[in-house]
Write a protein that holds these residues in place. Structure first.
Motif, PDB file in Angstrom:
ATOM      1  N   LEU A 193       0.830  -1.210   0.000  1.00 30.60           N
ATOM      2  CA  LEU A 193       0.000   0.000   0.000  1.00 30.60           C
ATOM      3  C   LEU A 193       0.861   1.254   0.000  1.00 30.60           C
ATOM      4  CD1 LEU A 193      -2.793  -1.004   2.546  1.00 30.60           C
ATOM      5  CD2 LEU A 193      -2.982  -0.876   0.057  1.00 30.60           C
ATOM      6  N   ARG A 194       1.925   1.242   0.795  1.00 34.00           N
ATOM      7  CA  ARG A 194       2.840   2.395   0.841  1.00 34.00           C
ATOM      8  C   ARG A 194       3.426   2.696  -0.530  1.00 34.00           C
ATOM      9  NH1 ARG A 194       7.894   0.304   3.323  1.00 34.00           N
ATOM     10  NH2 ARG A 194       8.049  -0.532   1.204  1.00 34.00           N
ATOM     11  N   ASP A 195       3.911   1.652  -1.203  1.00 31.43           N
ATOM     12  CA  ASP A 195       4.541   1.856  -2.504  1.00 31.43           C
ATOM     13  C   ASP A 195       3.547   2.366  -3.541  1.00 31.43           C
ATOM     14  OD1 ASP A 195       6.900   1.035  -1.405  1.00 31.43           O
ATOM     15  OD2 ASP A 195       6.852  -0.984  -2.251  1.00 31.43           O
ATOM     16  N   VAL A 196       2.309   1.876  -3.468  1.00 29.85           N
ATOM     17  CA  VAL A 196       1.284   2.365  -4.385  1.00 29.85           C
ATOM     18  C   VAL A 196       1.011   3.846  -4.135  1.00 29.85           C
ATOM     19  CG1 VAL A 196      -1.162   2.205  -5.003  1.00 29.85           C
ATOM     20  CG2 VAL A 196       0.193   0.117  -4.724  1.00 29.85           C
ATOM     21  N   VAL A 197       0.933   4.229  -2.868  1.00 32.10           N
ATOM     22  CA  VAL A 197       0.631   5.620  -2.513  1.00 32.10           C
ATOM     23  C   VAL A 197       1.747   6.564  -2.959  1.00 32.10           C
ATOM     24  CG1 VAL A 197       0.369   7.205  -0.562  1.00 32.10           C
ATOM     25  CG2 VAL A 197      -0.917   5.084  -0.603  1.00 32.10           C
ATOM     26  N   ALA A 242       8.522   7.506   2.397  1.00 31.77           N
ATOM     27  CA  ALA A 242       7.827   8.656   1.810  1.00 31.77           C
ATOM     28  C   ALA A 242       8.751   9.862   1.730  1.00 31.77           C
ATOM     29  CB  ALA A 242       6.582   8.984   2.639  1.00 31.77           C
ATOM     30  N   ASN A 243       9.573  10.046   2.749  1.00 32.69           N
ATOM     31  CA  ASN A 243      10.500  11.171   2.763  1.00 32.69           C
ATOM     32  C   ASN A 243      11.528  11.038   1.642  1.00 32.69           C
ATOM     33  OD1 ASN A 243      11.492  13.617   3.996  1.00 32.69           O
ATOM     34  ND2 ASN A 243      13.211  12.415   4.783  1.00 32.69           N
ATOM     35  N   ARG A 244      12.016   9.822   1.422  1.00 39.09           N
ATOM     36  CA  ARG A 244      12.989   9.602   0.343  1.00 39.09           C
ATOM     37  C   ARG A 244      12.363   9.840  -1.020  1.00 39.09           C
ATOM     38  NH1 ARG A 244      16.365   4.075   1.977  1.00 39.09           N
ATOM     39  NH2 ARG A 244      17.231   4.851   3.961  1.00 39.09           N
ATOM     40  N   ALA A 245      11.061   9.577  -1.129  1.00 38.49           N
ATOM     41  CA  ALA A 245      10.370   9.761  -2.406  1.00 38.49           C
ATOM     42  C   ALA A 245       9.805  11.168  -2.560  1.00 38.49           C
ATOM     43  CB  ALA A 245       9.233   8.739  -2.527  1.00 38.49           C
ATOM     44  N   ASP A 246      10.118  12.040  -1.590  1.00 37.68           N
ATOM     45  CA  ASP A 246       9.607  13.418  -1.599  1.00 37.68           C
ATOM     46  C   ASP A 246       8.083  13.459  -1.667  1.00 37.68           C
ATOM     47  OD1 ASP A 246      12.130  14.659  -1.469  1.00 37.68           O
ATOM     48  OD2 ASP A 246      12.404  14.403  -3.626  1.00 37.68           O
ATOM     49  N   ALA A 247       7.446  12.506  -1.004  1.00 37.65           N
ATOM     50  CA  ALA A 247       5.987  12.451  -0.990  1.00 37.65           C
ATOM     51  C   ALA A 247       5.433  13.380   0.085  1.00 37.65           C
ATOM     52  CB  ALA A 247       5.513  11.022  -0.743  1.00 37.65           C
ATOM     53  N   VAL A 268       1.187   8.282   5.197  1.00 32.31           N
ATOM     54  CA  VAL A 268       1.950   7.174   4.621  1.00 32.31           C
ATOM     55  C   VAL A 268       2.497   6.276   5.726  1.00 32.31           C
ATOM     56  CG1 VAL A 268       3.924   6.520   3.191  1.00 32.31           C
ATOM     57  CG2 VAL A 268       2.550   8.517   2.575  1.00 32.31           C
ATOM     58  N   GLY A 269       2.992   6.882   6.804  1.00 35.28           N
ATOM     59  CA  GLY A 269       3.484   6.078   7.927  1.00 35.28           C
ATOM     60  C   GLY A 269       2.400   5.209   8.525  1.00 35.28           C
ATOM     61  N   MET A 270       1.226   5.779   8.704  1.00 33.32           N
ATOM     62  CA  MET A 270       0.129   5.022   9.317  1.00 33.32           C
ATOM     63  C   MET A 270      -0.384   3.917   8.401  1.00 33.32           C
ATOM     64  SD  MET A 270      -2.086   7.949  11.305  1.00 33.32           S
ATOM     65  CE  MET A 270      -3.311   6.747  11.823  1.00 33.32           C
ATOM     66  N   ILE A 271      -0.487   4.206   7.108  1.00 34.52           N
ATOM     67  CA  ILE A 271      -1.020   3.191   6.194  1.00 34.52           C
ATOM     68  C   ILE A 271      -0.031   2.043   6.028  1.00 34.52           C
ATOM     69  CG2 ILE A 271      -0.171   4.046   3.961  1.00 34.52           C
ATOM     70  CD1 ILE A 271      -2.951   3.517   2.835  1.00 34.52           C
ATOM     71  N   THR A 272       1.269   2.356   6.101  1.00 38.48           N
ATOM     72  CA  THR A 272       2.271   1.306   6.049  1.00 38.48           C
ATOM     73  C   THR A 272       2.186   0.420   7.284  1.00 38.48           C
ATOM     74  OG1 THR A 272       3.745   2.838   4.868  1.00 38.48           O
ATOM     75  CG2 THR A 272       4.737   0.837   5.759  1.00 38.48           C
ATOM     76  N   ALA A 273       1.962   1.053   8.436  1.00 37.14           N
ATOM     77  CA  ALA A 273       1.930   0.322   9.694  1.00 37.14           C
ATOM     78  C   ALA A 273       0.671  -0.507   9.868  1.00 37.14           C
ATOM     79  CB  ALA A 273       2.074   1.305  10.856  1.00 37.14           C
ATOM     80  N   THR A 274      -0.456   0.005   9.390  1.00 31.19           N
ATOM     81  CA  THR A 274      -1.728  -0.654   9.672  1.00 31.19           C
ATOM     82  C   THR A 274      -2.282  -1.460   8.503  1.00 31.19           C
ATOM     83  OG1 THR A 274      -3.015   1.318   9.030  1.00 31.19           O
ATOM     84  CG2 THR A 274      -2.336   1.146  11.335  1.00 31.19           C
TER      85      THR A 274
END
Length: 207
Positions: free
Chosen positions: A48-52, A118-123, A129-135
């Motif tokens: 999900l993170r990568d898609v976002v 997300a920070n590395r991708a300048d998102a 993004v942190g929450m969706i990756t975690a949950t």
């Protein structure tokens, strides 16, 4: 920084593979179900993170290392639980503690991994993004197991991730990325443990 990222990725993958496999065993799934739920829990949030953030195809489909690790962990959990099942009630409390700590460690690790990715991708919307990756993986686990997702019912689950994510985001602007990630991880763990100990929950309506 890359080393810390890799360490957290291993921690998150192993932890969520354990919680996914244990949830499958709770619902009396067979070996295939245990393995699949372990892999999906460990990798679902990352997908999900990568898609976002636009990292297509998701990393797990380009580098299956985490999926292979989750597969191995799920097999070990299945064999261990099969062995200890004969111990009866003596193992029940230990099993519940293991599930809680594995789920908490996975939540914390993937929270900070999501923010760093997300920070590395300048998102934008690092917190989201942190929450969706975690949950994300946990939601997939619970839905496939036929349960109400933990983020809607259990011990300040999503809010613990949000607190750690916020701590990480604020610190990364004034301190090193490593300190920010470690602090964010620690905040998630502490909030989850306090919520479980004091039975903190958001208000709900009992009918």
């Amino acid at each position: 920084m890359d080393l810390l990222f890799a360490i957290f990725e291993i921690i998150g993958t192993v932890s969520f593979a354990i919680s996914g496999a244990m949830e499958a065993i709770r619902h009396r799934m067979d070996l295939f179900g245990v393995v699949m739920l372990g892999i999906i829990t460990a990798t679902g949030g990352g997908v999900l993170r990568d898609v976002v953030i636009g990292a297509i195809p998701p990393r797990v489909f380009r580098d299956p290392t985490c999926a292979v690790l989750a597969f191995a962990v799920a097999i070990v959990v299945f064999l261990a639980m099969r062995f200890f099942a004969s111990k009866g009630d003596r193992f029940v409390r230990t099993r519940e503690y293991l599930y809680f700590f594995a789920d908490t460690a996975g939540l914390a690790a993937f929270t900070v991994l999501g923010i760093e990715s997300a920070n590395r991708a300048d998102a934008a919307l690092l917190l989201f993004v942190g929450m969706i990756t975690a949950t994300g993986g946990g939601v997939m686990r619970d839905v496939l197991a036929g349960s109400v997702p933990s983020i809607f019912r259990k011990h300040i689950y999503a809010l613990a991730s949000a607190a750690g994510a916020l701590a990480d985001i604020l610190l990364m602007r004034i301190a090193s990325p490593e300190l920010a990630m470690l602090t964010g991880f620690g905040v998630v763990v502490i909030v989850r443990m306090l919520a479980a100990h004091f039975r903190w929950n958001l208000p709900r309506i009992e009918l």
